[in-house]
Design an enzyme around this catalytic site. Sequence first.
Site, PDB file in Angstrom:
ATOM      1  N   SER A  15       0.820  -1.228   0.000  1.00  0.00           N
ATOM      2  CA  SER A  15       0.000   0.000   0.000  1.00  0.00           C
ATOM      3  C   SER A  15       0.847   1.269   0.000  1.00  0.00           C
ATOM      4  O   SER A  15       1.826   1.388   0.746  1.00  0.00           O
ATOM      5  CB  SER A  15      -0.909   0.011   1.236  1.00  0.00           C
ATOM      6  OG  SER A  15      -1.585   1.248   1.299  1.00  0.00           O
ATOM      7  N   THR A  62      -9.045  -1.448   2.510  1.00  0.00           N
ATOM      8  CA  THR A  62      -8.858  -1.850   1.119  1.00  0.00           C
ATOM      9  C   THR A  62      -9.195  -3.333   0.977  1.00  0.00           C
ATOM     10  O   THR A  62      -9.711  -3.963   1.911  1.00  0.00           O
ATOM     11  CB  THR A  62      -7.442  -1.455   0.633  1.00  0.00           C
ATOM     12  OG1 THR A  62      -7.361  -1.720  -0.766  1.00  0.00           O
ATOM     13  CG2 THR A  62      -6.337  -2.203   1.362  1.00  0.00           C
ATOM     14  N   LYS A  66     -13.906  -4.022   2.106  1.00  0.00           N
ATOM     15  CA  LYS A  66     -14.772  -2.833   2.019  1.00  0.00           C
ATOM     16  C   LYS A  66     -16.247  -3.128   2.329  1.00  0.00           C
ATOM     17  O   LYS A  66     -16.928  -2.299   2.920  1.00  0.00           O
ATOM     18  CB  LYS A  66     -14.642  -2.176   0.638  1.00  0.00           C
ATOM     19  CG  LYS A  66     -13.279  -1.513   0.433  1.00  0.00           C
ATOM     20  CD  LYS A  66     -13.181  -0.812  -0.905  1.00  0.00           C
ATOM     21  CE  LYS A  66     -11.758  -0.361  -1.160  1.00  0.00           C
ATOM     22  NZ  LYS A  66     -11.590   0.333  -2.437  1.00  0.00           N
ATOM     23  N   ASN A  87     -14.615   2.703   2.528  1.00  0.00           N
ATOM     24  CA  ASN A  87     -13.147   2.689   2.499  1.00  0.00           C
ATOM     25  C   ASN A  87     -12.542   3.626   3.542  1.00  0.00           C
ATOM     26  O   ASN A  87     -11.327   3.725   3.659  1.00  0.00           O
ATOM     27  CB  ASN A  87     -12.614   3.060   1.105  1.00  0.00           C
ATOM     28  CG  ASN A  87     -12.678   4.543   0.833  1.00  0.00           C
ATOM     29  OD1 ASN A  87     -13.519   5.249   1.387  1.00  0.00           O
ATOM     30  ND2 ASN A  87     -11.791   5.035  -0.013  1.00  0.00           N
ATOM     31  N   ASP A 102     -13.830   6.676  -2.689  1.00  0.00           N
ATOM     32  CA  ASP A 102     -13.246   6.187  -3.952  1.00  0.00           C
ATOM     33  C   ASP A 102     -13.823   6.908  -5.176  1.00  0.00           C
ATOM     34  O   ASP A 102     -13.080   7.355  -6.053  1.00  0.00           O
ATOM     35  CB  ASP A 102     -13.485   4.682  -4.108  1.00  0.00           C
ATOM     36  CG  ASP A 102     -12.503   3.843  -3.308  1.00  0.00           C
ATOM     37  OD1 ASP A 102     -11.402   4.334  -3.010  1.00  0.00           O
ATOM     38  OD2 ASP A 102     -12.850   2.696  -2.977  1.00  0.00           O
ATOM     39  N   GLY A 127     -16.694  -3.025 -15.843  1.00  0.00           N
ATOM     40  CA  GLY A 127     -16.632  -3.690 -14.544  1.00  0.00           C
ATOM     41  C   GLY A 127     -17.857  -3.359 -13.715  1.00  0.00           C
ATOM     42  O   GLY A 127     -18.485  -2.306 -13.896  1.00  0.00           O
ATOM     43  N   GLY A 239      -4.585   4.821 -12.436  1.00  0.00           N
ATOM     44  CA  GLY A 239      -5.371   5.138 -11.251  1.00  0.00           C
ATOM     45  C   GLY A 239      -4.592   5.729 -10.085  1.00  0.00           C
ATOM     46  O   GLY A 239      -5.146   5.845  -8.980  1.00  0.00           O
TER      47      GLY A 239
HETATM   48  P1  NDP Z   1     -13.855  -6.574  -7.713  1.00  0.00           P
HETATM   49  O1  NDP Z   1     -13.226  -7.913  -7.463  1.00  0.00           O
HETATM   50  O2  NDP Z   1     -14.948  -6.108  -6.817  1.00  0.00           O
HETATM   51  O3  NDP Z   1     -14.480  -6.574  -9.224  1.00  0.00           O
HETATM   52  C1  NDP Z   1     -13.743  -7.088 -10.286  1.00  0.00           C
HETATM   53  C2  NDP Z   1     -14.417  -6.738 -11.612  1.00  0.00           C
HETATM   54  O4  NDP Z   1     -13.514  -7.074 -12.662  1.00  0.00           O
HETATM   55  C3  NDP Z   1     -15.700  -7.492 -11.890  1.00  0.00           C
HETATM   56  O5  NDP Z   1     -16.572  -6.655 -12.610  1.00  0.00           O
HETATM   57  C4  NDP Z   1     -15.226  -8.663 -12.745  1.00  0.00           C
HETATM   58  O6  NDP Z   1     -16.218  -9.168 -13.634  1.00  0.00           O
HETATM   59  C5  NDP Z   1     -14.153  -7.973 -13.566  1.00  0.00           C
HETATM   60  N1  NDP Z   1     -13.119  -8.883 -14.092  1.00  0.00           N
HETATM   61  C6  NDP Z   1     -12.232  -9.619 -13.375  1.00  0.00           C
HETATM   62  N2  NDP Z   1     -11.405 -10.284 -14.210  1.00  0.00           N
HETATM   63  C7  NDP Z   1     -11.796  -9.964 -15.480  1.00  0.00           C
HETATM   64  C8  NDP Z   1     -11.330 -10.355 -16.776  1.00  0.00           C
HETATM   65  N3  NDP Z   1     -10.299 -11.194 -16.925  1.00  0.00           N
HETATM   66  N4  NDP Z   1     -11.949  -9.829 -17.851  1.00  0.00           N
HETATM   67  C9  NDP Z   1     -12.982  -8.970 -17.711  1.00  0.00           C
HETATM   68  N5  NDP Z   1     -13.472  -8.587 -16.515  1.00  0.00           N
HETATM   69  C10 NDP Z   1     -12.885  -9.083 -15.405  1.00  0.00           C
HETATM   70  O7  NDP Z   1     -12.641  -5.538  -7.782  1.00  0.00           O
HETATM   71  P2  NDP Z   1     -12.687  -3.974  -7.446  1.00  0.00           P
HETATM   72  O8  NDP Z   1     -13.909  -3.415  -8.075  1.00  0.00           O
HETATM   73  O9  NDP Z   1     -12.483  -3.758  -5.997  1.00  0.00           O
HETATM   74  O10 NDP Z   1     -11.362  -3.435  -8.196  1.00  0.00           O
HETATM   75  C11 NDP Z   1     -11.294  -3.307  -9.601  1.00  0.00           C
HETATM   76  C12 NDP Z   1      -9.983  -2.640 -10.012  1.00  0.00           C
HETATM   77  O11 NDP Z   1      -9.947  -1.292  -9.553  1.00  0.00           O
HETATM   78  C13 NDP Z   1      -8.732  -3.305  -9.436  1.00  0.00           C
HETATM   79  O12 NDP Z   1      -7.740  -3.331 -10.452  1.00  0.00           O
HETATM   80  C14 NDP Z   1      -8.317  -2.385  -8.306  1.00  0.00           C
HETATM   81  O13 NDP Z   1      -6.926  -2.440  -8.090  1.00  0.00           O
HETATM   82  C15 NDP Z   1      -8.732  -1.016  -8.885  1.00  0.00           C
HETATM   83  N6  NDP Z   1      -8.986  -0.008  -7.826  1.00  0.00           N
HETATM   84  C16 NDP Z   1      -8.230   1.151  -7.839  1.00  0.00           C
HETATM   85  C17 NDP Z   1      -8.439   2.138  -6.911  1.00  0.00           C
HETATM   86  C18 NDP Z   1      -7.592   3.381  -6.960  1.00  0.00           C
HETATM   87  O14 NDP Z   1      -7.642   4.183  -5.994  1.00  0.00           O
HETATM   88  N7  NDP Z   1      -6.856   3.614  -8.009  1.00  0.00           N
HETATM   89  C19 NDP Z   1      -9.457   2.015  -5.848  1.00  0.00           C
HETATM   90  C20 NDP Z   1     -10.229   0.782  -5.935  1.00  0.00           C
HETATM   91  C21 NDP Z   1      -9.975  -0.189  -6.895  1.00  0.00           C
HETATM   92  P3  NDP Z   1     -17.279 -10.308 -13.187  1.00  0.00           P
HETATM   93  O15 NDP Z   1     -18.393  -9.577 -12.483  1.00  0.00           O
HETATM   94  O16 NDP Z   1     -17.715 -10.892 -14.468  1.00  0.00           O
HETATM   95  O17 NDP Z   1     -16.542 -11.257 -12.296  1.00  0.00           O
END
Ligand code: NDP
Length: 271
Positions: A15, A62, A66, A87, A102, A127, A239
């Site tokens: 982190s 994180t 959450k 968060n 967020d 997503g 991000g």
């Molecule tokens: P979640 O696990 O809650 O959600 C994951 C999402 O990604 C789902 O919609 C899932 O689809 C989709 N997914 C996973 N693998 C694939 C793939 N191979 N192809 C297509 N879709 C895929 O994760 P979060 O929402 O918590 O996080 C998402 C991203 O955002 C991460 O990379 C995280 O690091 C980033 N993030 C960045 C932040 C920042 O401050 N910059 C803050 C919070 C998050 P399905 O529903 O079909 O499974």
Amino acid sequence: MSDRYCVFGNPVGHSKSPAIHALFARQTGEDIVYEALLAPRDGFADSVRAFVAAGGRGANVTVPFKEEAFRLCTQRSARAQLAGAVNTLSFAGGEIAGDNTDGAGLVRDLVFNLKTPLAGRRILLLGAGGAARGALGPILEREPEALVVANRTADRAEDLALHFAGFGPVRGCGFAELTGETFDVVINATSASLAGEVPPLPEGLFSPDALAYDMMYGRGDTVFLAHARQLGVPRLADGLGMLVEQAAEAFFVWRGVRPDTAPVLDQLRGA
Ligand code: NDP
């Protein structure tokens, strides 16, 4: 004694939040210490209670806690309520107050740092997980022309869009249904980049002056940004700005002081 804050996660060693909050504290003269604390996957609530008992004033949360943080709170802000995830925790008088910064962080990064207004624009959010859920309300507040949520599991995107239908023009679908549409801002809120994958998107999605934004960050382009660069998308951002902005918003919730994020972002990018 300095006021104590922390970020709970598992894993949490990577982190950047302790470094960001240390820079905020130095800049604003606020007397705080902020550390990263690893909570066991089945021991988040106990970890929070121990931190409160030891005098902790607030915490960030994180992956993967959450939603559990949301349930643990005795009070929730409107935006946390809407996102269904927390968060940012504040501890006072035996209460645990939850907020979600967020989405506000994402929108601040887009609008202020990247000078990308959302009003009247067509936005695509890829997503439907926690990060996407937190982003929907703050994006819709900016009054885009359209917000489309597309997800590998289309049902989840459709459910999410339904949940936010009262807040603006939002629709959910699967990736294939995007064929023939173009967008001004495409935000990757999937975790596909973590696996080195790019969501299977139809051609022609990006408008000529589009911004491709990946919530993930790292050294160099993420796979999503590398893909967008190959397609000739003119504007790319990761991000890291969102991370710093959500931290600044949490700092404001706790201390009532808003740090200047630009020098902190510069310093992190330099490092
Ligand atoms: P979640 O696990 O809650 O959600 C994951 C999402 O990604 C789902 O919609 C899932 O689809 C989709 N997914 C996973 N693998 C694939 C793939 N191979 N192809 C297509 N879709 C895929 O994760 P979060 O929402 O918590 O996080 C998402 C991203 O955002 C991460 O990379 C995280 O690091 C980033 N993030 C960045 C932040 C920042 O401050 N910059 C803050 C919070 C998050 P399905 O529903 O079909 O499974």
